[in-house]
Write a protein that holds these residues in place. Structure first.
Motif, PDB file in Angstrom:
ATOM      1  N   LEU A   1      38.465  36.626  45.852  1.00  0.00           N
ATOM      2  CA  LEU A   1      37.701  35.567  46.518  1.00  0.00           C
ATOM      3  C   LEU A   1      36.209  35.899  46.549  1.00  0.00           C
ATOM      4  N   ILE A   2      35.890  37.170  46.805  1.00  0.00           N
ATOM      5  CA  ILE A   2      34.481  37.576  46.770  1.00  0.00           C
ATOM      6  C   ILE A   2      33.912  37.401  45.365  1.00  0.00           C
ATOM      7  N   PHE A   3      34.704  37.768  44.364  1.00  0.00           N
ATOM      8  CA  PHE A   3      34.283  37.592  42.974  1.00  0.00           C
ATOM      9  C   PHE A   3      34.032  36.121  42.658  1.00  0.00           C
ATOM     10  N   CYS A   4      34.911  35.240  43.140  1.00  0.00           N
ATOM     11  CA  CYS A   4      34.730  33.800  42.908  1.00  0.00           C
ATOM     12  C   CYS A   4      33.442  33.311  43.569  1.00  0.00           C
ATOM     13  N   GLY A   5      33.170  33.794  44.789  1.00  0.00           N
ATOM     14  CA  GLY A   5      31.931  33.405  45.462  1.00  0.00           C
ATOM     15  C   GLY A   5      30.700  33.875  44.703  1.00  0.00           C
ATOM     16  N   ASN A   6      30.723  35.107  44.224  1.00  0.00           N
ATOM     17  CA  ASN A   6      29.591  35.618  43.438  1.00  0.00           C
ATOM     18  C   ASN A   6      29.393  34.816  42.155  1.00  0.00           C
ATOM     19  N   THR A   7      30.510  34.427  41.536  1.00  0.00           N
ATOM     20  CA  THR A   7      30.413  33.635  40.305  1.00  0.00           C
ATOM     21  C   THR A   7      29.833  32.257  40.585  1.00  0.00           C
ATOM     22  N   MET A   8      30.264  31.617  41.671  1.00  0.00           N
ATOM     23  CA  MET A   8      29.734  30.296  41.998  1.00  0.00           C
ATOM     24  C   MET A   8      28.236  30.353  42.276  1.00  0.00           C
ATOM     25  N   ARG A   9      27.774  31.410  42.930  1.00  0.00           N
ATOM     26  CA  ARG A   9      26.335  31.540  43.180  1.00  0.00           C
ATOM     27  C   ARG A   9      25.569  31.802  41.885  1.00  0.00           C
ATOM     28  N   ALA A  10      26.179  32.572  40.984  1.00  0.00           N
ATOM     29  CA  ALA A  10      25.504  32.898  39.730  1.00  0.00           C
ATOM     30  C   ALA A  10      25.435  31.710  38.774  1.00  0.00           C
ATOM     31  N   LEU A  11      26.241  30.673  39.006  1.00  0.00           N
ATOM     32  CA  LEU A  11      26.224  29.506  38.111  1.00  0.00           C
ATOM     33  C   LEU A  11      24.854  28.848  38.055  1.00  0.00           C
ATOM     34  N   PHE A  12      24.121  28.900  39.167  1.00  0.00           N
ATOM     35  CA  PHE A  12      22.847  28.175  39.255  1.00  0.00           C
ATOM     36  C   PHE A  12      21.638  29.110  39.119  1.00  0.00           C
ATOM     37  N   ARG A  13      21.895  30.353  38.745  1.00  0.00           N
ATOM     38  CA  ARG A  13      20.815  31.324  38.633  1.00  0.00           C
ATOM     39  C   ARG A  13      20.262  31.329  37.203  1.00  0.00           C
ATOM     40  N   ARG A  14      18.965  31.341  37.090  1.00  0.00           N
ATOM     41  CA  ARG A  14      18.326  31.431  35.781  1.00  0.00           C
ATOM     42  C   ARG A  14      18.029  32.886  35.459  1.00  0.00           C
ATOM     43  N   PRO A  15      17.911  33.223  34.160  1.00  0.00           N
ATOM     44  CA  PRO A  15      18.008  32.347  32.974  1.00  0.00           C
ATOM     45  C   PRO A  15      19.464  32.044  32.617  1.00  0.00           C
ATOM     46  N   TRP A  16      19.693  30.836  32.115  1.00  0.00           N
ATOM     47  CA  TRP A  16      21.026  30.453  31.705  1.00  0.00           C
ATOM     48  C   TRP A  16      21.340  31.037  30.330  1.00  0.00           C
ATOM     49  N   GLN A  17      22.560  31.535  30.203  1.00  0.00           N
ATOM     50  CA  GLN A  17      22.980  32.194  28.968  1.00  0.00           C
ATOM     51  C   GLN A  17      23.558  31.151  28.001  1.00  0.00           C
ATOM     52  N   VAL A  18      22.667  30.365  27.407  1.00  0.00           N
ATOM     53  CA  VAL A  18      23.100  29.245  26.569  1.00  0.00           C
ATOM     54  C   VAL A  18      23.798  29.748  25.307  1.00  0.00           C
ATOM     55  N   ARG A  19      23.243  30.773  24.688  1.00  0.00           N
ATOM     56  CA  ARG A  19      23.825  31.268  23.444  1.00  0.00           C
ATOM     57  C   ARG A  19      25.229  31.827  23.681  1.00  0.00           C
ATOM     58  N   GLU A  20      25.372  32.611  24.738  1.00  0.00           N
ATOM     59  CA  GLU A  20      26.692  33.154  25.059  1.00  0.00           C
ATOM     60  C   GLU A  20      27.678  32.046  25.384  1.00  0.00           C
TER      61      GLU A  20
ATOM     62  N   ARG B   1      31.480  32.381  30.264  1.00  0.00           N
ATOM     63  CA  ARG B   1      32.896  32.234  29.943  1.00  0.00           C
ATOM     64  C   ARG B   1      33.574  31.227  30.858  1.00  0.00           C
ATOM     65  N   VAL B   2      33.190  31.194  32.114  1.00  0.00           N
ATOM     66  CA  VAL B   2      33.767  30.218  33.043  1.00  0.00           C
ATOM     67  C   VAL B   2      33.360  28.803  32.641  1.00  0.00           C
ATOM     68  N   LEU B   3      32.087  28.594  32.368  1.00  0.00           N
ATOM     69  CA  LEU B   3      31.623  27.267  31.968  1.00  0.00           C
ATOM     70  C   LEU B   3      32.243  26.834  30.643  1.00  0.00           C
ATOM     71  N   ALA B   4      32.347  27.756  29.703  1.00  0.00           N
ATOM     72  CA  ALA B   4      32.960  27.428  28.414  1.00  0.00           C
ATOM     73  C   ALA B   4      34.422  27.059  28.584  1.00  0.00           C
ATOM     74  N   SER B   5      35.139  27.787  29.433  1.00  0.00           N
ATOM     75  CA  SER B   5      36.546  27.478  29.670  1.00  0.00           C
ATOM     76  C   SER B   5      36.722  26.108  30.300  1.00  0.00           C
ATOM     77  N   MET B   6      35.857  25.754  31.234  1.00  0.00           N
ATOM     78  CA  MET B   6      35.940  24.431  31.866  1.00  0.00           C
ATOM     79  C   MET B   6      35.675  23.318  30.860  1.00  0.00           C
ATOM     80  N   LEU B   7      34.641  23.494  30.042  1.00  0.00           N
ATOM     81  CA  LEU B   7      34.318  22.472  29.042  1.00  0.00           C
ATOM     82  C   LEU B   7      35.435  22.311  28.025  1.00  0.00           C
TER      83      LEU B   7
END
Length: 252
Positions: A11-30, A134-140
């Motif tokens: 759950l802590i990992f999920c919270g950290n991931t959700m916060r990191a979703l909106f943090r720049r720079p975005w890893q577009v290439r990855e 990886r999370v964003l790619a999996s959702m898309l």
């Protein structure tokens, strides 16, 4: 206590991931690389699995409605079953089995090679750099894959119902238009989005916490697939129950 600690850590990992979703720079290439990779390992298995899924649903429902004297509703029953349930479930199984296991193995290998620790020493957050793309790619990919599965499954059901069971094409399509509605498709896509999110979170968490060398990575991959399947089936039940409570059904 260890199980409770693992749940808390996840759950802590999920919270950290959700916060990191909106943090720049975005890893577009990855993100693009991971989306391409997940698509390449998922599209063909999903298409091949969805054909027998649609065929079995069409054959079973066609036989059942014929016994009940409701042949005119075969198309609606088959298509709605594929769009609402079979499509998202097939998508979840493929994303978790093919994509999630590959993600877990990749991050697990990085963990035992101490690459993640090296990134932290250099001031790079592994969650932001590796997990978020990886999370964003999996959702898309899950959303797009659900569309492919739905189209192939419906086409397979149409073929088997019309060709093998002697159904009429007009009645098949007319019954779906009478009972189907746009929220059915939207609910299926939302399910796929949630399933892709959960599969990626479980796979990345277990991969980044793998221990014990190559054997530990293999164990983490097995655990990620099993845990993801269990969570996805439970989530599917919850989302389906909420959908029927919120969205009024046509013809009711």
């Amino acid at each position: 206590m260890s199980a409770l600690a693992a749940v808390g850590g996840f759950l802590i990992f999920c919270g950290n991931t959700m916060r990191a979703l909106f943090r720049r720079p975005w890893q577009v290439r990855e993100f693009v690389q991971q989306a391409w990779f997940l698509s390449s390992v998922s599209i063909m298995p999903a298409a091949l699995v969805s054909i027998p899924f649609g065929a079995v649903i069409a054959l079973q429902l066609g036989s059942l409605v014929r016994q009940l004297g409701a042949q005119s509703f075969t198309g609606a029953a088959s298509v709605l079953a594929v769009v609402r349930e079979a499509g998202p479930i097939v998508t979840a199984l493929i994303i978790a089995g093919a994509g999630g296991s590959a993600i877990c193995a990749d991050l697990g290998a990085r963990k035992i090679r101490e690459e993640l620790d090296a990134m932290r020493v250099l001031g790079i957050d592994p969650v932001h750099r590796l997990v978020v793309p990886r999370v964003l790619a999996s959702m898309l990919v899950a959303v797009l894959l659900n569309g492919v599965v739905s189209v192939v499954g419906v086409s397979g059901g149409y073929f088997f119902n019309v060709i093998m069971q002697g159904g009429t094409p007009g009645a098949y399509l007319a019954s779906f238009q009478a009972l189907g509605q746009l929220p059915d498709l939207i609910s299926g896509e939302l399910k796929a989005l949630v399933f892709g999110l959960v599969a990626a979170l479980v796979a990345t968490y277990l991969g980044m916490n793998a221990k014990g060398g190559p054997k530990g990575v293999g164990d983490a991959v097995n655990q990620s697939v099993v845990i993801t399947f269990m969570l996805l089936f439970a989530l599917n039940f919850v989302l389906t129950a909420v959908y029927f409570q919120v969205v009024p059904q046509k013809g009711s």
